[in-house]
Design an enzyme around this catalytic site. Structure first.
Site, PDB file in Angstrom:
ATOM      1  N   CYS A   1      -4.289   5.120  -1.703  1.00 30.85           N
ATOM      2  CA  CYS A   1      -5.016   4.239  -2.626  1.00 30.85           C
ATOM      3  C   CYS A   1      -5.101   4.877  -4.004  1.00 30.85           C
ATOM      4  O   CYS A   1      -5.599   5.995  -4.139  1.00 30.85           O
ATOM      5  CB  CYS A   1      -6.423   3.978  -2.087  1.00 30.85           C
TER       6      CYS A   1
ATOM      7  N   HIS B   1      -5.727   5.879   7.002  1.00 34.10           N
ATOM      8  CA  HIS B   1      -4.967   6.861   6.233  1.00 34.10           C
ATOM      9  C   HIS B   1      -5.013   8.190   6.981  1.00 34.10           C
ATOM     10  O   HIS B   1      -5.985   8.491   7.676  1.00 34.10           O
ATOM     11  CB  HIS B   1      -5.554   7.013   4.827  1.00 34.10           C
TER      12      HIS B   1
ATOM     13  N   ASP C   1       0.826  -1.206   0.000  1.00 33.48           N
ATOM     14  CA  ASP C   1       0.000   0.000   0.000  1.00 33.48           C
ATOM     15  C   ASP C   1       0.857   1.251   0.000  1.00 33.48           C
ATOM     16  O   ASP C   1       0.443   2.287  -0.514  1.00 33.48           O
ATOM     17  CB  ASP C   1      -0.938  -0.015   1.214  1.00 33.48           C
TER      18      ASP C   1
END
Length: 297
Positions: free
Chosen positions: A235, A204, A11
């Site tokens: 993302c 996040h 990620d």
């Protein structure tokens, strides 16, 4: 102790403009292991045309040293990705199901019900060959396309997914809109719904609440926190999801509850910045750099 899943190799890197070499990805993973990480999201098995940063997933896993005490995780969005992952030595599949029909349909071609059914098939696919699988409910706190997500829907999804017998259920604030109070409430509800399965969380730091959310989640019963060295990542399918919560910041906030060498993580964050040709750093890494400069003066 709170478990930590290091997500910078997947990620963290998947939304960066600079694409690291396979060797540098392996070096990042080795630095994470040296800092104490024992579960690491090492790659995703997705379309390389859409996420070119992950095009060498198989090569990265093949190049990793074999360590029985480290669990490698490969993210998959469907059965095709799971098939690719299961040809490698990755120890655990991380399945993603969106809590928003429009987000799931846009990014995976699956609405909520179809995503849950897919997860069940992939869990069985992994189980058939002796691998573990876990499920992350993405956009669990808000969707960039449809807005607010009903917490009751997330709890129902978690209960339905738990029935398949995954390793754990995770809740992801994919775009970084959650607040600590909302996190506490939803995590507690999901913990109660899926017990005895453990709950993992993924935040996040888009709005600066990521660390507070992680602390709130642990207090509400989450057993595991995803975090990324240097706060790297975001993302590619969620505009505004700038940066995962930083491993070093979470470790500091949890004050000894994570088995992590913060100095080693900060050093890795500086190294990773150089590799990615950027200057963004986490709060903890900035403090660490300042202390090191004072000590060297």
């Amino acid at each position: 102790m709170t478990e930590w899943v290091e997500v910078s190799p997947r990620d963290g890197l998947q939304n960066e403009k600079t694409i690291l070499s396979t060797a540098d990805k392996v070096a990042l993973i080795e630095r994470a292991v040296a800092a104490g990480a024992r579960r690491i999201e090492v790659a995703s098995f997705v379309n390389p045309k859409l996420v070119p940063q992950m095009a060498d997933a198989e090569a990265v896993i093949a190049a990793l040293p074999k360590r029985p005490d480290v669990r490698t995780i490969g993210l998959v969005l469907n059965e095709r990705g799971a098939g690719r992952a299961l040809t490698t030595s990755v120890k655990e599949l991380g399945i993603v199901v969106a809590a928003s029909d429009v987000f799931g349909t846009t990014n995976q071609g699956l609405d909520v019900d179809a995503g849950i059914a897919m997860a069940g098939r992939v869990i069985e696919q992994a189980r058939a060959v002796g691998r573990d699988a876990q499920v992350t409910i993405s956009v669990a706190f808000g969707c960039p396309l449809s807005g607010a997500v009903d917490p009751a829907r997330v709890v129902d999804m978690a209960r339905r997914l738990a029935a398949f017998g995954p390793l754990e259920i995770a809740l992801a604030d994919t775009i970084g809109v959650a607040r600590p109070g909302e996190v506490s409430s939803l995590v507690a509800a999901v913990v109660a719904a899926v017990r005895p399965l453990p709950v993992r969380v993924h935040f996040h730091d888009t709005r600066g609440t990521g660390v507070a959310n992680a602390v709130a989640a642990v207090a509400a019963g989450a057993m595991t926190v995803d975090a990324s060295i240097g706060g790297t990542g975001g993302c590619p399918f969620a505009p505004g999801a700038s940066g995962n919560v930083a491993t070093e910041d979470v470790a500091y906030a949890l004050n000894g509850q994570m088995a992590v060498d913060i100095d080693a993580v900060c050093e890795a964050a500086v190294w990773l910045n150089e590799k990615l040709q950027r200057t963004r750093t986490s709060a903890m890494t900035r403090a660490w750099q300042s202390a090191r400069e004072r000590n060297q003066a």
